[in-house]
Design an enzyme around this catalytic site. Sequence first.
Site, short mmCIF file in Angstrom:
data_model
loop_
_atom_site.label_atom_id
_atom_site.label_comp_id
_atom_site.label_asym_id
_atom_site.label_seq_id
_atom_site.Cartn_x
_atom_site.Cartn_y
_atom_site.Cartn_z
N PRO A 137 0.84 -1.21 0.00
CG PRO A 137 -0.07 -1.10 2.14
CD PRO A 137 0.68 -2.00 1.23
CB CYS A 163 -0.52 6.97 1.32
SG CYS A 163 -1.32 5.93 2.55
CE1 TYR A 205 -1.00 6.86 10.17
CE2 TYR A 205 -0.08 4.89 9.15
CZ TYR A 205 -0.18 6.26 9.22
OH TYR A 205 0.53 7.06 8.36
NE ARG A 231 2.52 -3.02 5.31
CZ ARG A 231 3.19 -2.22 4.48
NH1 ARG A 231 2.99 -0.91 4.50
NH2 ARG A 231 4.05 -2.72 3.63
#
Length: 372
Positions: free
Chosen positions: A23, A25, A181, A229
Amino acid sequence: MAQLFSPITLRSLTVRNRVWLPPLCQFCATDGLPDDWHLTHLGARAAGGFGMIIAEATAVTPEGRITAHDLGLWDDAQVEPWARTVRFVHERGAAIAVQLQHAGRKGSVYRPYGPGAGPVPLEAGGWVTSAPSALAFPGLALPRAMSADEIAAVPGQFADAARRALAAGFDSVQIHAAHGYLLHQFLSPLTNQRTDAWGGSLEARARLLVEVTDAVRAVWPDDLPIMVRVSATDWADGGLTVDDVAGVCRELADHGLDLVDVTTGGLAPAPIPEEPGYQVLAARKVREVSGLPVTAVGLITDAAQAEQILVEGSADAVEIGRAALRDPSWPLRAAHELGVTLPDPAFTGAGATIEPGQPTGFPPQHARGAWH
């Protein structure tokens, strides 16, 4: 056949090779909607030969975004724009997953390019962030500690986003519990100072991630895989260690998880010894302890290096990030270097193949230039 270009099967999903796009961004969405840029960015890598495309961090709520320009799956209106990209990737022969994300205390910031830097003021469109504890990421706004009811709502938010991902046609979802996160914030003792059922022991700190995994598995088809992840270490004294995270992944294996994407860091500024393949040993440890397939990522840049990671049993697939941004057809170049013949992903319906040494991206009769 090099291991790099052998297929891998997760539940009923067979991915054509073990060169995956992580991924990455882009920070260019409006109202969480993917557009032509995302179709081009992801579609080019599918046409370039990647086996699995993992779409960038996609917020499960508006408040779960990193920036106001993040992609989302919190609204049904976001399903069909995603489906357009998914269809294009499938037409190129690649599988595609989406990373489901809540930024927690690292949200409400300006994107890395354009005007502004750091936290976005409320009067400029920012929002109050939330976290397990009222501890700020250095340089960002102080988050609000989440209530028990707010925490209990998170698994449902991930599950609702997973339902939309399924409606859009994704082959897999990846739960983002890395890079500082929200779910990583709950896992790490550096950011989780709660004394209730979601804090204290590693088991309690992992509770939310387990509950999210259960909620997503409950709505995701039994024949399709779920990934997570994780940051295998915080690279900081008193933070998560590889042994901690490997143990959590072993527990998740009993909750319907199928693969672990192993990265590191991101919780707080820390000295990270970045060098080629610097996270591979962590991936190997998670693989050995959890019994799950894993991917390795981080400064993997050439074909021989990627192949060796698989041959030595450190990972089951590799993710090519920064090198893929520079070269969308990295897998085709790697196949050439390893002497592998591949179907041409740009012409999946035409039965074209790419022979070692043959120019890529066009069938033989239209070849126009080799790699430089």
